[in-house]
Design a protein around this motif. Structure first.
Motif, PDB file in Angstrom:
ATOM      1  N   LEU A  55      40.377  67.820  54.260  1.00 36.31           N
ATOM      2  CA  LEU A  55      42.127  67.824  54.094  1.00 36.31           C
ATOM      3  C   LEU A  55      42.377  68.673  53.719  1.00 36.31           C
ATOM      4  N   LEU A  56      43.945  68.920  54.171  1.00 33.50           N
ATOM      5  CA  LEU A  56      44.258  70.396  54.135  1.00 33.50           C
ATOM      6  C   LEU A  56      45.646  70.027  54.035  1.00 33.50           C
TER       7      LEU A  56
ATOM      8  N   SER B 294      34.492  71.202  50.766  1.00 30.13           N
ATOM      9  CA  SER B 294      35.557  71.572  49.992  1.00 30.13           C
ATOM     10  C   SER B 294      36.725  70.942  50.656  1.00 30.13           C
ATOM     11  N   SER B 295      37.975  70.924  50.253  1.00 27.72           N
ATOM     12  CA  SER B 295      39.049  70.367  50.380  1.00 27.72           C
ATOM     13  C   SER B 295      40.335  70.904  50.163  1.00 27.72           C
ATOM     14  N   LEU B 296      40.941  71.457  50.776  1.00 30.86           N
ATOM     15  CA  LEU B 296      41.339  72.830  50.066  1.00 30.86           C
ATOM     16  C   LEU B 296      42.928  72.377  50.137  1.00 30.86           C
ATOM     17  N   ALA B 297      43.845  72.539  49.508  1.00 29.89           N
ATOM     18  CA  ALA B 297      45.105  72.752  49.533  1.00 29.89           C
ATOM     19  C   ALA B 297      45.986  74.385  49.142  1.00 29.89           C
TER      20      ALA B 297
ATOM     21  N   LYS C   2      41.437  64.137  46.905  1.00 25.64           N
ATOM     22  CA  LYS C   2      42.063  65.516  45.614  1.00 25.64           C
ATOM     23  C   LYS C   2      40.371  66.929  46.298  1.00 25.64           C
ATOM     24  N   PRO C   3      42.342  67.453  46.522  1.00 27.77           N
ATOM     25  CA  PRO C   3      41.645  69.108  46.908  1.00 27.77           C
ATOM     26  C   PRO C   3      40.571  69.381  46.098  1.00 27.77           C
ATOM     27  N   ASP C   4      39.214  71.288  45.921  1.00 29.74           N
ATOM     28  CA  ASP C   4      38.783  71.413  44.816  1.00 29.74           C
ATOM     29  C   ASP C   4      39.315  72.486  45.498  1.00 29.74           C
TER      30      ASP C   4
ATOM     31  N   VAL D  43      42.951  75.324  45.638  1.00 26.46           N
ATOM     32  CA  VAL D  43      44.897  75.333  46.295  1.00 26.46           C
ATOM     33  C   VAL D  43      44.593  76.544  45.945  1.00 26.46           C
TER      34      VAL D  43
ATOM     35  N   PHE E 109      47.885  64.034  45.316  1.00 27.02           N
ATOM     36  CA  PHE E 109      47.156  65.505  45.198  1.00 27.02           C
ATOM     37  C   PHE E 109      46.396  66.171  43.849  1.00 27.02           C
TER      38      PHE E 109
ATOM     39  N   ALA F  15      40.754  71.889  39.683  1.00 27.80           N
ATOM     40  CA  ALA F  15      40.214  73.039  41.516  1.00 27.80           C
ATOM     41  C   ALA F  15      40.524  73.645  41.034  1.00 27.80           C
TER      42      ALA F  15
END
Length: 703
Positions: A59-60, A103-106, A157-159, A161, A188, A193
């Protein structure tokens, strides 16, 4: 050369699949199946495409305003300022230290939503360092609407942000609030997070710096964001025109939830954590104190703030002690749990009914853990076990008048009658075989013989005994037989008088359907019988009646007092009501079947991302480990139902009362009525017979 050829071939494949509007995730999977770990994925830029190597496609999120559609990255900037490069190093250091590569990042900036603003060079630099150099997981959106929707539905869902603000945006509370709100309300959004909010604005004073940090963190508080840090350059008091040309130290601020300094207010005060400085010894940049930027933050004191919860009344979990439906509940297991949380978290609990239509933080009241609800709400740690089952009328006592005949079964009674008739005829046969004048009249007349035999069976004496030797021997045998039968009957009679037994009770669903009584189902539970493969469910749904909130007591009254209805409902609630309202002689008038239709776990639901979730989980878990949950359940049951769970104690004796002698009294009254009727019949017979004989005598004299 081989690498360039591999890259060229993969570029051609990606270009072809992109024209076919294949999702990026599927493109990556196909590349990995074809080329193994050496796979590339295409990130779409406004000016030119760029190939990004990825290891795990996760995820980005590069968001536009309210997530309307395609996400694109800006072109590579000509350069960044000294201050931005210093900020970049700090962000990369934080990412490397505190975030996992999986980890997923936004990451987004306000420039991502507004096309008329200048592009921020720091934004692309952060993306390049984190996602390219550090090989962070990447996901890009396709221009296809269907693919875009599918990506949003399936994205994790991002961990983490990262929000980057330029100087104008840092001072605009409305803009920052809209930015975070749009993200928090999207699919999202994840308030749990870790948020890194970066400002490129150089404040003119320490007060100005605190105001900017306070504004940003206050907005995060309003969205229930706990782990948020704010990076902002140190204040510059003199010439600010060349501030961006210098590598100013970067201060890191955060907030601790509802600390003693902010207790009782709706805002908070910021806390300085550390400073990102440029080492003068040439070792690069570093944090001066090397403090933990994401310390554990527990919600232990809300400072008397109001927390509004909606409730649904359902004894013994949520109930009123005064049985007044108009008052707020003050008793029950879940009431005690939520009040304990309120006491040890220092907030004011406000209870509202769901129909009040007010904004609440969560709701409770016999709420089962439901996976569909967890998509929109947060469920706390399970605190109780619930079940859904059938309730049937309890077994009824056998009428006590039947105690006189239930001692022997019908076949044994038939045997006793046969022996009585046979014994009477034996007395008559023995008397008839001899000269009848030598035997007493009581054992010569067949009617008198039957009466004497019955008297002996009832332990009554006869006025004369037989004279003949054969009759006397049989008389002794008959006396011994009557003694045994009479003792057996009387000894069993005492037991049946004290405990007459019970009529057969319904024990399973098949027995319930065969009993023919009407079926009722509590409102909202019909879907448990939607399995059409079971023919019993079809029969239940075809003939059942609904027991909603208005008719539930009527259904329970029918089941308890008339015994012509069985109700399917919550096991804990209906069983509790049976012990506080529907009791007779220390026993409930209706009971549950042994097997449950369905079993589940009770939770308290909170709004998504509510800051109280971990606090409630912690307290509920400690209550369970201490055994207080079980103790409270037993206390509530004993408080409102004194017979709850009581087992009748056998003290070894029983005092006979008129209720125990109901059968004997009934038989006595019946005998008295027969005697009175016989007496009247004899009087009538004597009167009529006397008149008839007198007329007959007059007629004979005339003749």
């Amino acid at each position: 050369m081989a690498d360039n050829d591999m890259s060229f071939r993969q570029r051609a494949v990606i270009e072809f699949l992109a024209k076919e509007e294949i999702p990026a995730a599927e493109i990556h999977q196909r590349l990995q199946r074809a080329y193994g770990s050496v796979a590339w994925v295409r990130a779409v830029f406004e000016d030119r495409p760029m190939m990004i190597p990825v290891r795990n496609l996760q995820l980005l999120i590069l968001l536009k305003w309210f997530l309307p559609g395609n996400c694109v990255l800006p072109a590579v900037p000509d350069g960044t300022t000294v201050l931005e490069r210093h900020l970049l190093k700090g962000i990369v250091n934080i990412s490397y230290t505190y975030f996992n590569i999986s980890s997923s990042l936004a990451m987004f900036t306000e420039d991502s939503w507004s096309s008329n603003k200048p592009q921020n060079g720091l934004r692309f630099a952060v993306f390049r360092e984190i996602h390219v150099a550090m090989n962070w997981p990447v996901l890009t959106f396709s221009t296809s609407r269907n693919v875009n929707n599918m990506t949003r539905d399936t994205a994790v869902k991002p961990d983490v942000v990262i929000l980057i603000l330029n100087e104008d945006e840092s001072r605009s509370e409305g803009l920052l609030h809209r930015t975070l709100m749009s993200f928090a309300t999207s699919r999202f959004g994840n308030p749990r997070a870790r948020y890194v909010i970066v400002s490129t604005a150089v404040p003119s004073s320490t007060r100005d710096q605190h105001v900017i940090a306070l504004s940003a963190l206050n907005i995060s508080l309003s969205l229930d964001i706990l782990d948020a840090i704010f990076l902002i350059p140190e204040p510059v008091h003199n010439d600010r025109t060349e501030a961006s040309l210098k590598a100013h130290d970067i201060d890191v601020f955060t907030w601790f939830p509802f600390s003693s300094e902010s207790s009782g207010t709706h805002n908070l005060d910021v806390t300085f954590l550390d400073r990102w400085v440029k080492d003068e010894e040439g070792r690069g940049s570093l944090f001066r104190e090397n403090a933990n930027l994401f310390p554990a933050k527990s919600i232990a004191n809300l400072g008397g703030r109001n927390v509004t919860m909606a409730y649904a009344s359902w004894p013994p979990l949520v109930m009123s002690s005064d049985s007044n439906a108009t008052t707020s509940p003050d008793e029950g297991l879940e009431i005690r749990i939520i009040k304990t949380v309120a006491e040890f978290t220092n907030f004011n609990l406000v209870l509202r009914r769901p129909e009040d239509r007010v904004k609440v933080h969560g709701y409770f009241g016999a709420q089962w853990l439901n996976n569909e609800l967890l998509l929109h709400l947060d469920g706390t740690w399970t605190h109780y076990t619930g079940a859904f089952t059938w309730f049937v009328p309890n077994e009824k006592d056998v009428p006590r008048w039947q105690s006189l005949i239930r001692i022997f079964n019908p076949s044994f009674w038939l045997l006793v009658l046969s022996v009585y008739v046979l014994g009477s005829f034996t007395f008559w046969a023995l008397a008839s075989a001899q000269r009848s004048d030598r035997e007493t009249t009581s054992f010569r007349n067949i009617i008198l013989i039957f009466m004497n035999s019955l008297s002996m069976l009832l332990s009554e004496s006869v006025n004369k005994k037989p004279k003949r030797t054969q009759s006397q021997v049989f008389f002794l045998l008959w006396s011994f037989y009557c003694l045994q039968i009479n003792n057996a009957y009387q000894s069993s009679l005492i037991g049946f008088l004290t405990n007459p037994g019970h009529l057969p009770r319904i024990n399973d669903l098949d027995g319930l359907l065969e009993s023919g009584i009407e079926l009722g189902i509590q409102s909202g539970l019909n879907f448990h019988f939607n399995d059409s493969s079971d023919p019993r469910n079809k029969r239940i749904l075809k003939s059942h009646i609904n027991c909603d909130l208005k008719t539930s007591l009527v259904c329970l009254d029918r089941m308890a007092y008339k015994g012509d209805l069985a109700v399917a409902g919550g096991r804990n609630g209906l069983e509790f009501l049976s012990y506080i309202k529907y009791m007779k002689n220390g026993k409930p008038l209706y009971v549950p079947l042994k097997d449950n239709i369905q079993q589940g776990y009770m939770v308290i639901y909170l709004k998504k991302g509510n800051i109280l979730l971990k606090r409630i989980d912690s307290i509920v878990l400690r209550l369970q480990n201490a055994g207080l949950i079980d103790k409270w359940v037993k206390d509530i049951r004993r408080k409102f139902g004194k017979h709850f769970g009581n087992v009748p104690i056998n003290d070894g004796f029983c005092v006979l009362t008129m209720s125990h002698l109901e059968g004997a009294c009934s038989l006595f009254v019946l005998g008295m009525l027969l005697s009175i009727i016989t007496w009247f019949l004899e009087i009538i017979h004597h009167s009529v017979g006397h008149r008839f004989r007198k007329r007959q005598q007059v007629t004979d004299n005339v003749i």
